[in-house]
Structures are given as structure tokens and as C-alpha cells.
Write a protein that holds these residues in place. Structure first.
Motif, PDB file in Angstrom:
ATOM      1  N   PHE A   1       0.832  -1.205   0.000  1.00  0.00           N
ATOM      2  CA  PHE A   1       0.000   0.000   0.000  1.00  0.00           C
ATOM      3  C   PHE A   1       0.867   1.257   0.000  1.00  0.00           C
ATOM      4  CE2 PHE A   1      -2.200   3.390   2.336  1.00  0.00           C
ATOM      5  CZ  PHE A   1      -3.370   3.502   1.593  1.00  0.00           C
ATOM      6  N   LEU A   2       1.889   1.283   0.832  1.00  0.00           N
ATOM      7  CA  LEU A   2       2.746   2.468   0.932  1.00  0.00           C
ATOM      8  C   LEU A   2       3.559   2.672  -0.344  1.00  0.00           C
ATOM      9  CD1 LEU A   2       3.916   2.140   4.650  1.00  0.00           C
ATOM     10  CD2 LEU A   2       2.363   3.853   3.691  1.00  0.00           C
ATOM     11  N   GLN A   3       3.960   1.593  -0.969  1.00  0.00           N
ATOM     12  CA  GLN A   3       4.693   1.718  -2.232  1.00  0.00           C
ATOM     13  C   GLN A   3       3.813   2.333  -3.315  1.00  0.00           C
ATOM     14  OE1 GLN A   3       7.794   1.254  -2.904  1.00  0.00           O
ATOM     15  NE2 GLN A   3       8.651  -0.203  -1.458  1.00  0.00           N
ATOM     16  N   ALA A   4       2.490   2.166  -3.164  1.00  0.00           N
ATOM     17  CA  ALA A   4       1.561   2.627  -4.194  1.00  0.00           C
ATOM     18  C   ALA A   4       1.093   4.064  -3.985  1.00  0.00           C
ATOM     19  CB  ALA A   4       0.352   1.688  -4.248  1.00  0.00           C
ATOM     20  N   VAL A   5       1.619   4.749  -2.969  1.00  0.00           N
ATOM     21  CA  VAL A   5       1.226   6.149  -2.720  1.00  0.00           C
ATOM     22  C   VAL A   5       2.482   7.029  -2.695  1.00  0.00           C
ATOM     23  CG1 VAL A   5      -0.994   5.780  -1.587  1.00  0.00           C
ATOM     24  CG2 VAL A   5       1.096   5.548  -0.238  1.00  0.00           C
ATOM     25  N   PRO A   6       3.106   7.230  -3.853  1.00  0.00           N
ATOM     26  CA  PRO A   6       4.368   7.985  -3.906  1.00  0.00           C
ATOM     27  C   PRO A   6       4.228   9.423  -3.430  1.00  0.00           C
ATOM     28  CG  PRO A   6       3.474   7.624  -6.111  1.00  0.00           C
ATOM     29  CD  PRO A   6       2.700   6.753  -5.185  1.00  0.00           C
ATOM     30  N   ASP A   7       3.023  10.008  -3.550  1.00  0.00           N
ATOM     31  CA  ASP A   7       2.857  11.383  -3.072  1.00  0.00           C
ATOM     32  C   ASP A   7       3.019  11.467  -1.561  1.00  0.00           C
ATOM     33  OD1 ASP A   7       0.478   9.833  -2.987  1.00  0.00           O
ATOM     34  OD2 ASP A   7      -0.694  11.642  -2.589  1.00  0.00           O
ATOM     35  N   VAL A   8       2.613  10.411  -0.855  1.00  0.00           N
ATOM     36  CA  VAL A   8       2.797  10.362   0.598  1.00  0.00           C
ATOM     37  C   VAL A   8       4.285  10.312   0.937  1.00  0.00           C
ATOM     38  CG1 VAL A   8       2.456   8.923   2.662  1.00  0.00           C
ATOM     39  CG2 VAL A   8       0.558   9.309   1.064  1.00  0.00           C
ATOM     40  N   LEU A   9       5.012   9.481   0.228  1.00  0.00           N
ATOM     41  CA  LEU A   9       6.450   9.355   0.470  1.00  0.00           C
ATOM     42  C   LEU A   9       7.161  10.675   0.151  1.00  0.00           C
ATOM     43  CD1 LEU A   9       7.028   5.814  -1.107  1.00  0.00           C
ATOM     44  CD2 LEU A   9       6.324   6.407   1.225  1.00  0.00           C
ATOM     45  N   GLU A  10       6.697  11.338  -0.888  1.00  0.00           N
ATOM     46  CA  GLU A  10       7.305  12.619  -1.277  1.00  0.00           C
ATOM     47  C   GLU A  10       7.123  13.667  -0.178  1.00  0.00           C
ATOM     48  OE1 GLU A  10       6.579  16.109  -4.628  1.00  0.00           O
ATOM     49  OE2 GLU A  10       5.925  14.057  -5.038  1.00  0.00           O
TER      50      GLU A  10
ATOM     51  N   PRO B   1      -6.488  -6.217  19.385  1.00  0.00           N
ATOM     52  CA  PRO B   1      -6.089  -6.965  18.196  1.00  0.00           C
ATOM     53  C   PRO B   1      -4.769  -7.686  18.445  1.00  0.00           C
ATOM     54  CG  PRO B   1      -5.639  -4.627  17.910  1.00  0.00           C
ATOM     55  CD  PRO B   1      -6.400  -4.764  19.200  1.00  0.00           C
ATOM     56  N   PRO B   2      -4.564  -8.869  17.837  1.00  0.00           N
ATOM     57  CA  PRO B   2      -3.291  -9.572  17.996  1.00  0.00           C
ATOM     58  C   PRO B   2      -2.165  -8.810  17.325  1.00  0.00           C
ATOM     59  CG  PRO B   2      -4.639 -10.617  16.309  1.00  0.00           C
ATOM     60  CD  PRO B   2      -5.502  -9.579  16.937  1.00  0.00           C
ATOM     61  N   LEU B   3      -0.977  -8.897  17.889  1.00  0.00           N
ATOM     62  CA  LEU B   3       0.175  -8.202  17.329  1.00  0.00           C
ATOM     63  C   LEU B   3       0.821  -9.032  16.219  1.00  0.00           C
ATOM     64  CD1 LEU B   3       1.906  -6.916  20.597  1.00  0.00           C
ATOM     65  CD2 LEU B   3       0.517  -5.586  18.992  1.00  0.00           C
ATOM     66  N   PRO B   4       1.153  -8.417  15.094  1.00  0.00           N
ATOM     67  CA  PRO B   4       1.882  -9.144  14.045  1.00  0.00           C
ATOM     68  C   PRO B   4       3.231  -9.634  14.577  1.00  0.00           C
ATOM     69  CG  PRO B   4       0.980  -7.085  13.202  1.00  0.00           C
ATOM     70  CD  PRO B   4       0.821  -7.044  14.695  1.00  0.00           C
ATOM     71  N   ARG B   5       3.707 -10.719  13.991  1.00  0.00           N
ATOM     72  CA  ARG B   5       4.973 -11.302  14.445  1.00  0.00           C
ATOM     73  C   ARG B   5       6.164 -10.844  13.617  1.00  0.00           C
ATOM     74  NH1 ARG B   5       2.734 -17.542  14.979  1.00  0.00           N
ATOM     75  NH2 ARG B   5       1.105 -17.113  16.548  1.00  0.00           N
ATOM     76  N   LYS B   6       5.872 -10.179  12.476  1.00  0.00           N
ATOM     77  CA  LYS B   6       6.959  -9.748  11.610  1.00  0.00           C
ATOM     78  C   LYS B   6       7.011  -8.228  11.531  1.00  0.00           C
ATOM     79  CE  LYS B   6       6.649 -13.833   8.607  1.00  0.00           C
ATOM     80  NZ  LYS B   6       6.441 -14.289   7.203  1.00  0.00           N
ATOM     81  N   ALA B   7       8.217  -7.715  11.339  1.00  0.00           N
ATOM     82  CA  ALA B   7       8.389  -6.277  11.134  1.00  0.00           C
ATOM     83  C   ALA B   7       7.969  -5.926   9.712  1.00  0.00           C
ATOM     84  CB  ALA B   7       9.839  -5.882  11.364  1.00  0.00           C
ATOM     85  N   PRO B   8       7.349  -4.766   9.513  1.00  0.00           N
ATOM     86  CA  PRO B   8       6.993  -4.359   8.154  1.00  0.00           C
ATOM     87  C   PRO B   8       8.201  -3.864   7.384  1.00  0.00           C
ATOM     88  CG  PRO B   8       6.461  -2.607   9.693  1.00  0.00           C
ATOM     89  CD  PRO B   8       6.963  -3.755  10.522  1.00  0.00           C
ATOM     90  N   VAL B   9       8.165  -4.041   6.088  1.00  0.00           N
ATOM     91  CA  VAL B   9       9.196  -3.483   5.221  1.00  0.00           C
ATOM     92  C   VAL B   9       8.656  -2.150   4.713  1.00  0.00           C
ATOM     93  CG1 VAL B   9      10.584  -3.806   3.152  1.00  0.00           C
ATOM     94  CG2 VAL B   9       9.978  -5.783   4.569  1.00  0.00           C
ATOM     95  N   LEU B  10       9.100  -1.070   5.326  1.00  0.00           N
ATOM     96  CA  LEU B  10       8.562   0.249   5.020  1.00  0.00           C
ATOM     97  C   LEU B  10       9.441   0.954   3.986  1.00  0.00           C
ATOM     98  CD1 LEU B  10       7.704   1.460   8.644  1.00  0.00           C
ATOM     99  CD2 LEU B  10       6.217   0.292   7.004  1.00  0.00           C
ATOM    100  N   PRO B  11       8.828   1.518   2.963  1.00  0.00           N
ATOM    101  CA  PRO B  11       9.621   2.252   1.970  1.00  0.00           C
ATOM    102  C   PRO B  11      10.143   3.554   2.564  1.00  0.00           C
ATOM    103  CG  PRO B  11       7.276   2.544   1.538  1.00  0.00           C
ATOM    104  CD  PRO B  11       7.384   1.523   2.633  1.00  0.00           C
ATOM    105  N   ALA B  12      11.361   3.914   2.204  1.00  0.00           N
ATOM    106  CA  ALA B  12      11.913   5.186   2.652  1.00  0.00           C
ATOM    107  C   ALA B  12      11.043   6.318   2.113  1.00  0.00           C
ATOM    108  CB  ALA B  12      13.348   5.325   2.162  1.00  0.00           C
TER     109      ALA B  12
END
Length: 260
Positions: free
Chosen positions: A170-179, A216-227
Motif C-alpha cells: 500500500f505504501l509503495q503505491a502512494v508515492p505522493d505520501v512518500l514525497e 487486536p493480535p500483534l503481528p509477528r513480523k516487522a513491516p518493510v517500510l519504503p523510505a
């Protein structure tokens, strides 16, 4: 929206983040039209955290929800019980509100507590009304009818894998947010309210699931967040708690005042 006002989802995010972190969170762009992030923690010139709010929403589902289920329960005098009715996103809610009561009364008279598409006795009427299925609610208040939109049935993930994967995509698909978050702030947060149809069904179910403590249950993996994203907040608009990644671990946060 007037200049100087936060959008409703921005104000909601501001309150939740402020409550979770016990920090002052203030507006940053105030609908100014400048391409800058929505909220911040700290001074305008040297913020500790830059925060951008982006909603996960399906236009078709959002419109259907607001005009139908989002308006609340229907009240139909003369029904013996309560009902839950699953409608299609294309259903005409004006027709539905006008004719649903008589349809459900006929079902009660015929002793039909459950109907689904494919039942030849009611198929044509269900298509006309935009109904996928209808269920008599034995515990419901007589005359109270709740409508909802269809959601694919799936098992709730135990490790949060679908949520973690979806967040990265989802985050990779919103480049304006990253900008907008390409700033010198020490932390760069994204706050994501998830609406009906705005994420896959397994993600929606995970966000609305809860353990014995109502969390809510906590995820067990760290997210891979785009810079340049360092922190992420995600909450279903139908849940009482959300999940956040603080840069090192998953935590829950409460919806201190439910979104209208």
C-alpha cells in the motif's frame, strides 16, 4: 474544507496519536494546498515527527456504505424479528428502503429464516433489491434490520502476515505520501484509516479481530517500510483499537473517540 481546518480523518489521527504518545500533535498544512505533510510533533522549523494521513478506501464500497449500511439500522414495523441483510455495492438504497420491509415480511410468513442467491422462490426479487443474502437475527430487536456489504470469508491470520505484506504494498503505491515525508524530521509517520473494501478481506478481518482482552493480535513480523517512512499506524474504522509500528516493535493503540 476551509483554509486552516483539518480534514475529519486528520483530526481523528491527531487525537489518537496525541493520546497514544502523550505528546502534542498539531496541524501542519491546514488544507493550504502546499505539498507538505498533514501533522507534526514539535516546532514547525525543526519537527520531531512528520505525519501524513492517507485513507485506504474503495470508492465504490465507500459510496455504497455511506448511502446504505453507514446510515444505521432500518426500523420496519410489523416484523416479528430482527434481520441482517447483505446487499451488493450496486444496490439502490432508495428502492431497498422502500421495499425491503415487505420482502422480509413475506419471508417471515413463509417461515424462511435464511435466503441466499440461488433460491428460485426469491431470486428475481433479491436481484431487483440488490440483496445477496438475508438472515433472521434471533437475538435482534423485532423490526430492526441491519444491512451490510459482502466480505469474502477467510481465516484470521495468526501472525499478521497479510497485514504486514499489504502495508508495504500500500505504501509503495502512494508515492505522493512518500514525497511529502521526505523531510529532515527525525521520525516520519503514516496514519492509515482502513475503510470497508479498502484492503483485502483477510486484512480487514485481522484488524477487527481481538483476543480475550479485546485487543487486536500483534503481528509477528516487522513491516518493510519504503523510505522515508519510519513509523506506521493502521486502524479499521470499525474497530476500537489499532496497530502501530514504532520503528522497533508492534504496539496497540485505542480509538479514544470512535470515528463517526
Amino acid at each position: 474544507m476551509k483554509l486552516g481546518e483539518l480534514r475529519p480523518e486528520e483530526e481523528w489521527a491527531r487525537r489518537l496519536i496525541s493520546a497514544a504518545l502523550s505528546r502534542d500533535v498539531v496541524g501542519n498544512d491546514f488544507n493550504s494546498g502546499f505539498r507538505t505533510y498533514d501533522l507534526r510533533i514539535g516546532d514547525f522549523t525543526r519537527p520531531q515527527a512528520a505525519i501524513e494521513v492517507v485513507q485506504a478506501v474503495s470508492g465504490k464500497h465507500q459510496k455504497a456504505w455511506k448511502s446504505g449500511p453507514g446510515r444505521g439500522a432500518l426500523h420496519v414495523p410489523g416484523l416479528d424479528g430482527g434481520w441482517i441483510v447483505v446487499i451488493t455495492p450496486e444496490a439502490d438504497n432508495r428502492v431497498l428502503r422502500q421495499d425491503l420491509g415487505s420482502f422480509l415480511k413475506r419471508l417471515e410468513k413463509a417461515g424462511q429464516a435464511v435466503v441466499e442467491r440461488g433460491d428460485v422462490s426469491v431470486e428475481s426479487e433479491m436481484k431487483r433489491l440488490g440483496i445477496e443474502s438475508a438472515y433472521s437475527d434471533l437475538d435482534g430487536t423485532p423490526g430492526t434490520v441491519y444491512t451490510t456489504l459482502p466480505i469474502a470469508v477467510s481465516l484470521v491470520s495468526e501472525d499478521g502476515g497479510p497485514l504486514v505484506t499489504w502495508l508495504s504494498n500500500f505504501l509503495q503505491a502512494v508515492p505522493d505520501v512518500l514525497e511529502k515525508l521526505a523531510t529532515s524530521a527525525e521520525e516520519r509517520h503514516v496514519f492509515i484509516p482502513v475503510h470497508f473494501g479498502g484492503a483485502p478481506s483477510e486484512v480487514l478481518l485481522y484488524l477487527t479481530d481481538s483476543d480475550n482482552d479485546g485487543l487486536p493480535p500483534l503481528p509477528r513480523k516487522a513491516p518493510v517500510l519504503p523510505a522515508p517512512v519510519t513509523h506506521v499506524w493502521v486502524i479499521s474504522v470499525f474497530a476500537g483499537h489499532g496497530l502501530r509500528w514504532d520503528g522497533g516493535q508492534w504496539l496497540t493503540f485505542p480509538d479514544v473517540e470512535r470515528r463517526p
